[in-house]
Write an enzyme that holds these catalytic residues in place. Structure first.
Site, PDB file in Angstrom:
ATOM      1  N   HIS A  56      44.158  48.668  36.556  1.00 17.21           N
ATOM      2  CA  HIS A  56      45.585  48.079  36.450  1.00 17.21           C
ATOM      3  C   HIS A  56      46.223  46.390  36.784  1.00 17.21           C
ATOM      4  O   HIS A  56      44.894  46.043  37.011  1.00 17.21           O
ATOM      5  CB  HIS A  56      46.583  48.771  37.413  1.00 17.21           C
ATOM      6  N   TYR A  57      46.328  45.987  35.205  1.00 12.91           N
ATOM      7  CA  TYR A  57      46.746  44.664  35.874  1.00 12.91           C
ATOM      8  C   TYR A  57      48.901  45.092  35.394  1.00 12.91           C
ATOM      9  O   TYR A  57      49.561  45.224  34.012  1.00 12.91           O
ATOM     10  CB  TYR A  57      46.453  43.746  34.408  1.00 12.91           C
ATOM     11  N   SER A  60      48.178  47.637  41.743  1.00 10.53           N
ATOM     12  CA  SER A  60      49.425  48.165  43.022  1.00 10.53           C
ATOM     13  C   SER A  60      49.009  47.494  44.671  1.00 10.53           C
ATOM     14  O   SER A  60      49.391  47.295  45.244  1.00 10.53           O
ATOM     15  CB  SER A  60      48.916  50.006  43.026  1.00 10.53           C
ATOM     16  N   TYR A  61      47.647  46.849  44.666  1.00 16.32           N
ATOM     17  CA  TYR A  61      47.421  45.749  45.906  1.00 16.32           C
ATOM     18  C   TYR A  61      46.202  45.139  45.028  1.00 16.32           C
ATOM     19  O   TYR A  61      45.275  45.652  44.176  1.00 16.32           O
ATOM     20  CB  TYR A  61      46.592  46.937  47.038  1.00 16.32           C
ATOM     21  N   TYR A  62      46.157  44.368  45.810  1.00 12.54           N
ATOM     22  CA  TYR A  62      45.274  42.844  45.333  1.00 12.54           C
ATOM     23  C   TYR A  62      44.079  43.216  46.054  1.00 12.54           C
ATOM     24  O   TYR A  62      43.850  42.054  47.299  1.00 12.54           O
ATOM     25  CB  TYR A  62      46.162  42.192  45.829  1.00 12.54           C
ATOM     26  N   HIS A  65      39.799  47.108  42.451  1.00 16.89           N
ATOM     27  CA  HIS A  65      39.487  48.641  42.009  1.00 16.89           C
ATOM     28  C   HIS A  65      39.341  49.161  40.972  1.00 16.89           C
ATOM     29  O   HIS A  65      40.107  48.686  40.049  1.00 16.89           O
ATOM     30  CB  HIS A  65      40.419  49.212  43.178  1.00 16.89           C
TER      31      HIS A  65
END
Length: 126
Positions: A56-57, A60-62, A65
């Site tokens: 994802h970009y 949802s969390y940094y 993953h």
């Protein structure tokens, strides 16, 4: 299995998002891709051409993953403007530019109730 949704969480520190990836991460990315496909085939009987493997970009969390879903599963955030296929990420770093993601303009879609979207809106009106 058509609703399969798995996440590989990287133990390597310092990779927060797609933007941090460069050629030094190619062994890690290739390992996640190959080992993930192998384990999923072994454990669930789902072959690699039935998988959507993406990052994802904006995430949802940094903490870096990678998502593994069955192609028939319409997972949240698996579409254009949110998901970048892992194989494409590897190819872009390997064949176009070793620092491709730190230089490239990346579009991303937000929902109206997304916290980051709200921060962009408030900054725009400030």
């Amino acid at each position: 299995m058509e609703n399969m949704y798995l996440v590989a969480i990287c133990h390597t520190q310092g990779i927060k998002s797609l933007r941090d990836l460069d050629s030094s991460h190619l062994p890690l990315l290739k390992n996640i891709l190959l080992k993930g496909q192998e384990v999923i085939k072994e454990k669930y009987g789902v072959v690699s051409d039935q998988l959507r493997i993406y990052i994802h970009y904006q995430p949802s969390y940094y903490h870096f993953h990678v998502h593994f879903t069955h192609l028939k599963y319409d997972a949240p955030g698996c579409g254009i403007g949110k998901a970048h296929l892992l194989q494409d990420v590897i190819d872009n770093i390997e064949n176009i530019d070793s620092h491709y993601y730190s230089k490239r303009t990346l579009s991303c879609l937000f929902k109206e109730n997304d916290k980051l979207f709200k921060r962009f809106q408030s900054a725009e009106h400030a």
